[in-house]
Design a protein around this motif. Structure first.
Motif, mmCIF file in Angstrom:
data_model
loop_
_atom_site.group_PDB
_atom_site.id
_atom_site.type_symbol
_atom_site.label_atom_id
_atom_site.label_comp_id
_atom_site.label_asym_id
_atom_site.label_seq_id
_atom_site.Cartn_x
_atom_site.Cartn_y
_atom_site.Cartn_z
ATOM 1 N N SER A 45 0.847 -1.190 0.000
ATOM 2 C CA SER A 45 0.000 0.000 0.000
ATOM 3 C C SER A 45 0.884 1.242 0.000
ATOM 4 N N ASP A 46 0.258 2.428 -0.125
ATOM 5 C CA ASP A 46 1.085 3.629 -0.002
ATOM 6 C C ASP A 46 0.804 4.307 1.339
ATOM 7 N N SER A 47 1.681 5.235 1.723
ATOM 8 C CA SER A 47 1.597 5.777 3.084
ATOM 9 C C SER A 47 0.291 6.549 3.319
ATOM 10 N N ASN A 48 -0.250 7.221 2.287
ATOM 11 C CA ASN A 48 -1.541 7.915 2.476
ATOM 12 C C ASN A 48 -2.643 6.923 2.812
ATOM 13 N N VAL A 49 -2.702 5.865 2.020
ATOM 14 C CA VAL A 49 -3.793 4.895 2.177
ATOM 15 C C VAL A 49 -3.635 4.130 3.496
ATOM 16 N N GLY A 73 2.398 8.159 -5.129
ATOM 17 C CA GLY A 73 2.700 8.882 -6.374
ATOM 18 C C GLY A 73 3.254 7.997 -7.470
ATOM 19 N N GLU A 74 3.119 8.516 -8.692
ATOM 20 C CA GLU A 74 3.519 7.801 -9.919
ATOM 21 C C GLU A 74 4.986 7.371 -9.897
ATOM 22 N N THR A 75 5.853 8.158 -9.235
ATOM 23 C CA THR A 75 7.292 7.838 -9.247
ATOM 24 C C THR A 75 7.573 6.499 -8.561
ATOM 25 N N SER A 76 6.612 5.997 -7.797
ATOM 26 C CA SER A 76 6.832 4.699 -7.147
ATOM 27 C C SER A 76 6.646 3.511 -8.097
ATOM 28 N N LYS A 77 6.089 3.771 -9.288
ATOM 29 C CA LYS A 77 5.980 2.663 -10.258
ATOM 30 C C LYS A 77 7.331 2.505 -10.959
ATOM 31 N N SER A 78 8.372 2.208 -10.165
ATOM 32 C CA SER A 78 9.733 2.230 -10.701
ATOM 33 C C SER A 78 10.420 0.878 -10.506
ATOM 34 N N GLY A 105 -4.527 3.041 -4.868
ATOM 35 C CA GLY A 105 -4.982 3.490 -6.181
ATOM 36 C C GLY A 105 -4.304 2.724 -7.308
ATOM 37 N N GLY A 106 -4.384 3.287 -8.508
ATOM 38 C CA GLY A 106 -3.838 2.611 -9.683
ATOM 39 C C GLY A 106 -2.336 2.397 -9.623
ATOM 40 N N VAL A 107 -1.634 3.292 -8.931
ATOM 41 C CA VAL A 107 -0.182 3.126 -8.817
ATOM 42 C C VAL A 107 0.140 1.839 -8.058
ATOM 43 N N PRO A 129 -8.941 -1.652 -4.692
ATOM 44 C CA PRO A 129 -8.722 -0.295 -5.218
ATOM 45 C C PRO A 129 -9.368 0.765 -4.324
ATOM 46 N N THR A 130 -8.656 1.861 -4.087
ATOM 47 C CA THR A 130 -9.173 2.884 -3.167
ATOM 48 C C THR A 130 -9.366 4.260 -3.808
ATOM 49 N N THR A 131 -9.063 4.415 -5.109
ATOM 50 C CA THR A 131 -9.406 5.661 -5.802
ATOM 51 C C THR A 131 -10.539 5.344 -6.774
ATOM 52 N N LEU A 132 -11.263 6.387 -7.188
ATOM 53 C CA LEU A 132 -12.355 6.130 -8.135
ATOM 54 C C LEU A 132 -11.789 5.592 -9.451
ATOM 55 N N ALA A 151 9.760 6.136 -20.449
ATOM 56 C CA ALA A 151 8.453 5.708 -20.958
ATOM 57 C C ALA A 151 7.585 5.098 -19.854
ATOM 58 N N LYS A 152 6.309 5.553 -19.866
ATOM 59 C CA LYS A 152 5.355 5.082 -18.869
ATOM 60 C C LYS A 152 4.864 3.671 -19.230
ATOM 61 N N ASN A 153 4.645 2.857 -18.232
ATOM 62 C CA ASN A 153 4.044 1.521 -18.387
ATOM 63 C C ASN A 153 4.759 0.629 -19.402
ATOM 64 N N LYS A 172 -14.481 8.998 0.068
ATOM 65 C CA LYS A 172 -14.787 10.301 0.715
ATOM 66 C C LYS A 172 -13.527 11.053 1.127
ATOM 67 N N THR A 173 -12.412 10.356 1.281
ATOM 68 C CA THR A 173 -11.184 11.049 1.694
ATOM 69 C C THR A 173 -10.298 11.452 0.512
ATOM 70 N N LEU A 174 -10.736 11.126 -0.702
ATOM 71 C CA LEU A 174 -9.933 11.498 -1.878
ATOM 72 C C LEU A 174 -9.900 13.009 -2.045
HETATM 73 N N1 LIG Z 1 -3.747 -1.204 -15.221
HETATM 74 C C1 LIG Z 1 -4.618 -0.479 -15.879
HETATM 75 O O1 LIG Z 1 -5.443 -0.970 -16.654
HETATM 76 C C2 LIG Z 1 -4.623 1.012 -15.671
HETATM 77 C C3 LIG Z 1 -5.679 1.781 -16.177
HETATM 78 C C4 LIG Z 1 -5.692 3.133 -15.909
HETATM 79 C C5 LIG Z 1 -4.673 3.703 -15.147
HETATM 80 N N2 LIG Z 1 -3.665 2.927 -14.663
HETATM 81 C C6 LIG Z 1 -2.590 3.494 -13.831
HETATM 82 O O2 LIG Z 1 -3.165 3.998 -12.631
HETATM 83 C C7 LIG Z 1 -2.315 4.996 -12.114
HETATM 84 C C8 LIG Z 1 -3.140 6.134 -11.582
HETATM 85 O O3 LIG Z 1 -3.990 5.653 -10.574
HETATM 86 P P1 LIG Z 1 -4.720 6.627 -9.534
HETATM 87 O O4 LIG Z 1 -5.335 7.754 -10.268
HETATM 88 O O5 LIG Z 1 -5.562 5.775 -8.686
HETATM 89 O O6 LIG Z 1 -3.504 7.307 -8.736
HETATM 90 P P2 LIG Z 1 -2.732 6.941 -7.374
HETATM 91 O O7 LIG Z 1 -2.674 5.508 -7.105
HETATM 92 O O8 LIG Z 1 -1.448 7.696 -7.433
HETATM 93 O O9 LIG Z 1 -3.667 7.633 -6.273
HETATM 94 C C9 LIG Z 1 -3.839 9.020 -6.275
HETATM 95 C C10 LIG Z 1 -3.583 9.622 -4.885
HETATM 96 O O10 LIG Z 1 -4.662 9.306 -4.031
HETATM 97 C C11 LIG Z 1 -4.188 8.759 -2.802
HETATM 98 N N3 LIG Z 1 -5.257 7.878 -2.320
HETATM 99 C C12 LIG Z 1 -5.568 6.639 -2.763
HETATM 100 N N4 LIG Z 1 -6.703 6.224 -2.194
HETATM 101 C C13 LIG Z 1 -7.122 7.209 -1.359
HETATM 102 C C14 LIG Z 1 -8.252 7.376 -0.524
HETATM 103 N N5 LIG Z 1 -9.212 6.472 -0.462
HETATM 104 N N6 LIG Z 1 -8.345 8.532 0.178
HETATM 105 C C15 LIG Z 1 -7.397 9.501 0.081
HETATM 106 N N7 LIG Z 1 -6.321 9.404 -0.723
HETATM 107 C C16 LIG Z 1 -6.191 8.265 -1.440
HETATM 108 C C17 LIG Z 1 -2.892 8.107 -3.148
HETATM 109 O O11 LIG Z 1 -2.066 7.987 -2.021
HETATM 110 C C18 LIG Z 1 -2.336 9.072 -4.185
HETATM 111 O O12 LIG Z 1 -1.687 10.142 -3.550
HETATM 112 C C19 LIG Z 1 -1.358 5.386 -13.231
HETATM 113 O O13 LIG Z 1 -0.072 4.910 -12.930
HETATM 114 C C20 LIG Z 1 -1.921 4.679 -14.446
HETATM 115 O O14 LIG Z 1 -0.908 4.297 -15.369
HETATM 116 C C21 LIG Z 1 -3.630 1.598 -14.910
#
Ligand SMILES: NC(=O)c1ccc[n+]([C@@H]2O[C@H](COP(=O)([O-])OP(=O)(O)OC[C@H]3O[C@@H](n4cnc5c(N)ncnc54)[C@H](O)[C@@H]3O)[C@@H](O)[C@H]2O)c1
Ligand SMILES: [Zn+2]
Length: 366
Positions: A45-49, A73-78, A105-107, A129-132, A151-153, A172-174
């Protein structure tokens, strides 16, 4: 305890359930432990979550999962983070029965998914997954990846999860911009595949903006269903069916490249791209003013910025062409011909593309 999956996604080697319920984060652990059998649970997980939901998720686990905290953040996909995680898994002597939980989230989904796809030639993964954006898009479909600086991905694998656990209450916390970024992908799904969902969005903007949970549950479930249908037809992006998911992304990716990744959230770049694509479709007589206006109005009513950048159009076009050269093809646009339907259009006159960007950057959309 979720008993019934909201949806089952089929793939070439089997299927997996998507559980969708508000408050699920507090109960998912117990359920996942049953799935894990004798295997050790590793939560990535990431530190925010972790700060917000780590305790609530871990409280529901009876075992003592290994928890790996990543910087947000995105830089962690490294490669660095990838090898750091693999080293930790080896240090902990974790074997092939390990079950990785991607909580974030997606990262996190992409990074933890790629670790799962490759560690010991593949271990099981569960997406929480925790982001929309991750709930409606990245957690379904089995794509995992990390980035290289240039290059990304570009390093990744198709690796299907064992299950997906979605709790809309955690949204709700996003930050508002992360929420509206995910919403742009919801609108995208409606425009490309589902007129009824588009009308539902139009008639419930207030509920969506207030994050009304039943409304969100309905929308997220529908997006997962639609994405599942598309990826079931084209699991490895070979038939071309999956390409329709790139609506708004040709212009959107160019905006991210030219103005810099992170200048605006991904979904906002996609929304601007959808507006430009609609203007281009209008120039090709595929849609009329009403379409362009309706799509723009819905995006605006959902607080998603959709006006196209007013400058650097030449650079944007060059970027679109360069991207396609790298893919050994020509620029291919996914363009709407009505709400709920898109088609693929090749060989568009560059003059029309420039004109579409001009129109899309004008103050008044029509
Ligand atoms: N695999 C796929 O099919 C696919 C499709 C689309 C995007 N992606 C990838 O997804 C990534 C982007 O994902 P994202 O938009 O979820 O970004 P992210 O994972 O960076 O999350 C965005 C921010 O929200 C924070 N966060 C996450 N959940 C939270 C919550 N519930 N409450 C408060 N803060 C929260 C995170 O810590 C982060 O700072 C990109 O790297 C992209 O390439 C992948
Ligand atoms: Zn996207």
């Amino acid at each position: 305890m979720p008993v019934k999956p909201g949806l089952v996604v089929k793939h070439a080697n089997g299927h997996y359930p998507i559980f969708l319920e508000s408050g699920l984060c507090e109960r998912a652990g117990t359920h996942i432990e049953v799935l894990s059998g004798a295997g050790r649970l590793v939560v990535i997980s990431d530190s925010n979550v972790l700060k917000l939901y780590g305790e609530c998720f871990l409280k529901s686990c009876e075992s003592d999962p290994v928890v790996l905290e990543i910087a947000p953040g995105e830089t962690s996909k490294s490669l660095e983070q990838y090898s750091r995680i693999c080293n930790r898994l080896i240090d902990e002597s974790l074997g092939r029965r390990t079950l990785i939980v991607a909580l974030g989230g997606g990262v996190i989904g992409d990074l933890a998914g790629f670790v799962a796809a490759t560690y010991l030639r593949g271990v099981r993964v569960i997406q929480v997954p925790t982001t929309l954006l991750s709930q409606v898009d990245s957690s379904v479909g089995g794509k995992t990846a990390i980035n290289l600086p240039q290059a990304k991905n570009c390093i990744g694998a198709f690796w299907q999860p064992q299950a997906v656990y979605i709790d809309p209450a955690v949204l709700k916390t996003l930050e508002p911009k992360e929420y509206t970024s995910g919403l742009a992908e919801v609108v995208k799904m409606a425009v490309i595949l589902d007129e009824e969902m588009f009308e539902f969005l139009e008639s419930s903007t207030e509920a969506v903006n207030e994050q009304d949970l039943p409304t969100l549950e309905r929308l997220i479930l529908r997006c997962c269903q639609l994405k599942a249908e598309v990826v079931e037809e084209d699991e490895r992006e070979t038939s071309g069916r999956r390409v329709i998911l790139n609506y708004g992304h040709t212009f959107g990716h160019a905006i991210e490249t030219v103005f810099g990744l992170g200048t605006c959230p991904h979904g906002h770049a996609v929304a601007m791209g959808m507006h430009a694509a609609a203007c281009l479709a209008r120039l090709l007589d595929l849609v009329d003013d009403d379409f362009v206006d309706r799509q723009f109005r819905l995006l605006s009513n959902l607080n998603i910025p959709a006006r196209f950048p007013p400058d650097r159009h030449e650079e944007l076009w060059e970027t679109m062409q360069r991207d396609k050269k790298a893919a050994a093809g020509q620029v291919r646009f996914v363009l709407p011909d009505r709400i709920g339907h898109v088609e693929l259009v090749d060989s568009v006159d560059p003059g029309l593309v420039m004109q579409a960007m001009q129109q899309a950057s004008a103050e008044c959309p029509v």
